[in-house]
Scaffold this motif. Structure first.
Motif, PDB file in Angstrom:
ATOM      1  N   SER A  59       0.834  -1.215   0.000  1.00 36.90           N
ATOM      2  CA  SER A  59       0.000   0.000   0.000  1.00 36.90           C
ATOM      3  C   SER A  59       0.865   1.260   0.000  1.00 36.90           C
ATOM      4  O   SER A  59       1.913   1.283   0.660  1.00 36.90           O
ATOM      5  CB  SER A  59      -0.926   0.014   1.217  1.00 36.90           C
ATOM      6  N   ASN A 163      -9.612   8.023   6.776  1.00 39.58           N
ATOM      7  CA  ASN A 163      -9.875   6.591   6.604  1.00 39.58           C
ATOM      8  C   ASN A 163      -9.104   5.986   5.438  1.00 39.58           C
ATOM      9  O   ASN A 163      -8.599   4.871   5.538  1.00 39.58           O
ATOM     10  CB  ASN A 163     -11.379   6.344   6.440  1.00 39.58           C
ATOM     11  N   ASP A 166      -5.506   5.818   6.493  1.00 35.16           N
ATOM     12  CA  ASP A 166      -5.392   4.807   7.551  1.00 35.16           C
ATOM     13  C   ASP A 166      -5.321   3.408   6.939  1.00 35.16           C
ATOM     14  O   ASP A 166      -4.512   2.575   7.342  1.00 35.16           O
ATOM     15  CB  ASP A 166      -6.589   4.918   8.498  1.00 35.16           C
ATOM     16  N   VAL A 167      -6.168   3.173   5.921  1.00 37.54           N
ATOM     17  CA  VAL A 167      -6.173   1.878   5.217  1.00 37.54           C
ATOM     18  C   VAL A 167      -4.847   1.671   4.500  1.00 37.54           C
ATOM     19  O   VAL A 167      -4.296   0.568   4.479  1.00 37.54           O
ATOM     20  CB  VAL A 167      -7.360   1.816   4.218  1.00 37.54           C
ATOM     21  N   SER A 168      -4.302   2.766   3.919  1.00 35.77           N
ATOM     22  CA  SER A 168      -3.030   2.650   3.186  1.00 35.77           C
ATOM     23  C   SER A 168      -1.850   2.353   4.129  1.00 35.77           C
ATOM     24  O   SER A 168      -0.816   1.874   3.690  1.00 35.77           O
ATOM     25  CB  SER A 168      -2.751   3.928   2.375  1.00 35.77           C
ATOM     26  N   GLN A 169      -2.029   2.619   5.420  1.00 33.90           N
ATOM     27  CA  GLN A 169      -0.970   2.343   6.403  1.00 33.90           C
ATOM     28  C   GLN A 169      -1.079   0.916   6.968  1.00 33.90           C
ATOM     29  O   GLN A 169      -0.111   0.359   7.448  1.00 33.90           O
ATOM     30  CB  GLN A 169      -1.075   3.324   7.580  1.00 33.90           C
ATOM     31  N   SER A 170      -2.298   0.350   6.906  1.00 35.86           N
ATOM     32  CA  SER A 170      -2.512  -0.979   7.488  1.00 35.86           C
ATOM     33  C   SER A 170      -2.333  -2.068   6.438  1.00 35.86           C
ATOM     34  O   SER A 170      -2.293  -1.796   5.249  1.00 35.86           O
ATOM     35  CB  SER A 170      -3.928  -1.053   8.090  1.00 35.86           C
ATOM     36  N   ALA A 171      -2.262  -3.314   6.870  1.00 35.28           N
ATOM     37  CA  ALA A 171      -2.009  -4.438   5.948  1.00 35.28           C
ATOM     38  C   ALA A 171      -3.330  -5.086   5.510  1.00 35.28           C
ATOM     39  O   ALA A 171      -3.478  -6.299   5.547  1.00 35.28           O
ATOM     40  CB  ALA A 171      -1.110  -5.449   6.621  1.00 35.28           C
ATOM     41  N   GLN A 172      -4.296  -4.268   5.125  1.00 32.20           N
ATOM     42  CA  GLN A 172      -5.564  -4.811   4.624  1.00 32.20           C
ATOM     43  C   GLN A 172      -5.436  -4.987   3.107  1.00 32.20           C
ATOM     44  O   GLN A 172      -4.368  -5.311   2.611  1.00 32.20           O
ATOM     45  CB  GLN A 172      -6.708  -3.864   4.980  1.00 32.20           C
ATOM     46  N   ARG A 197      -0.731   9.777   9.174  1.00 33.22           N
ATOM     47  CA  ARG A 197      -0.977   8.557   8.399  1.00 33.22           C
ATOM     48  C   ARG A 197      -0.566   8.706   6.932  1.00 33.22           C
ATOM     49  O   ARG A 197      -0.640   7.749   6.177  1.00 33.22           O
ATOM     50  CB  ARG A 197      -2.456   8.173   8.499  1.00 33.22           C
TER      51      ARG A 197
END
Length: 422
Positions: A59, A163, A166-172, A197
């Motif tokens: 990401s 949001n 935040d998603v771009s920082q997490s491993a989703q 973020r």
């Protein structure tokens, strides 16, 4: 013989129309070029970031900063590697509308249906979950393109930005968040939680285009492709384009346009007007077409407004310019302009009609409406209208040019203008 001539004319007309249609589509940006000109390093940097998201599921978030027409939208070419969700700050004016547009872009309207979500984050997480196909390696990444990124920063609580980043920082689900903006200070608009973020990657698009490259672009934009239906016409046309670009007058016009702006939109506007002048009677581009196109595109709108003024209004403009010269550009008021005008009337009473003060005031107000004159203090002012300080929004050259072109302008007025300008 006449019949053969008519058939030949119709064939020529058809080929001309076809060539014009092809060039107009190109110049009206209906088809983006394969890659931007003069931005190779920035382009490679961006491609590498997007490749890492598309291939490795990594990401990323990045801001592309540059003036309008610098090639920011060119990134949209690579959307076929992603589930793309472009949103525009000018159209999606709040986060709910933006999320609806993202849902539509990702074709998830049926999946969402009538579901009610507790929060914005929950809604976005559901959308991303719905897009997952298999494991991390086989999941197709999502590219969020935020056009006019700075406008999203003005949304309440910056919920969408928070949001997405935040998603771009997490491993989703692998996502790439791409912001396009003209503002250099855009990071200053972000809240602390949003800024923390963001990856702080910025790509600045400032063209390093040389005039030789600019000329190559002109040739490429005006040339017909090798697969054009009529090869003979195509060869003639391309030869005329090459000759045109070597012409000294044309080169001077293109250089002036280049010095004014390296933005290809202004170039395309110029070339579009030139191409529109092509017809059956002259089926190739000529020097005269480009000269006329340049004349139309470089018309001074304020000088054009001056051509429609009354003699009284023109006299007031000259009086203001005289005051500017006398007081070295200091602001003036209506009373000063009226006194200057009265002095002129007293000297040349035989050629100019004497106007009552209310009539002169009406003419002055009309100049104010046309924004040829602007108040110094734009706020609510308690000063009487006659004494409100103003500035003239015209240059010396604009007034003189308007006087030369003004139909049946009295000689005394012209002489007064010349004396006023020394």
């Amino acid at each position: 013989q006449d019949r053969c001539g008519c058939v030949l004319m119709m064939l020529c007309d058809g080929v001309c129309v076809q060539a014009q249609k092809l060039l107009r589509e190109r110049l009206c940006h209906q088809k983006l070029p394969d890659q931007p000109v003069g931005l190779d390093s920035q382009y490679k940097h961006l491609l590498e970031l997007l490749r890492r998201t598309a291939v490795h599921g990594e990401s990323n978030s990045v801001l592309i900063v540059g003036p309008r027409g610098s090639g920011k939208t060119m990134v949209r070419i690579h959307e076929h590697h992603f589930n793309a969700a472009p949103v525009a700050g000018l159209l999606q004016t709040d986060d709910k509308i933006a999320l609806k547009e993202i849902t539509r872009q990702l074709h998830l309207e049926n999946v969402v249906g009538d579901k009610v979500f507790g929060s914005f984050a929950e809604n976005l997480a559901f959308l991303l979950e719905a897009l997952k196909k298999g494991d991390k390696s086989s999941s197709r990444p999502v590219l969020f393109v935020l056009d006019e990124f700075d406008l999203f920063a003005h949304h309440k609580n910056q919920t969408l930005l928070y949001n997405l980043l935040d998603v771009s920082q997490s491993a989703q689900t692998p996502v790439a968040v791409l912001g396009l903006t003209c503002r250099l200070d855009v990071l200053e608009l972000l809240e602390k939680r949003v800024k923390s973020r963001f990856s702080h990657r910025q790509i600045h698009l400032f063209s390093s285009l040389s005039f030789a490259q600019y000329l190559d672009v002109v040739r490429a934009q005006l040339s017909l492709p090798p697969d054009f239906p009529d090869p003979k016409f195509s060869d003639e046309w391309n030869h005329s384009v090459t000759k045109l670009c070597e012409d000294k007058t044309v080169e001077e016009i293109l250089r002036r346009n280049f010095n004014g702006s390296k933005d290809f939109r202004s170039l395309h506007s110029l070339l579009f007007l030139a191409v529109s002048r092509v017809s059956v009677s002259h089926s190739t581009l000529r020097e005269a077409d480009l000269i006329e196109a340049w004349r139309l595109i470089s018309v001074d709108s304020k000088a054009n407004v001056l051509h429609g003024l009354s003699i009284l209004e023109l006299c007031l403009i000259i009086a203001m310019k005289h005051l500017n010269d006398t007081y070295d550009g200091e602001p003036f008021n209506f009373q000063m302009v009226h006194n200057e005008f009265k002095k002129f009337i007293q000297r040349k009473s035989h050629s100019i009609h004497k106007f009552e003060k209310p009539v002169v005031m009406k003419a002055f107000e009309h100049l104010l409406q046309l924004e040829l004159v602007r108040p110094v203090d734009s706020g609510v002012c308690k000063v009487q209208r006659e004494y409100q300080l103003m500035r003239l929004m015209l240059e010396h050259g604009q007034v003189m040019e308007a006087l030369q072109k003004y139909p049946q302008c009295p000689t005394d007025v012209k002489q007064w203008a010349l004396s006023a300008f020394g």
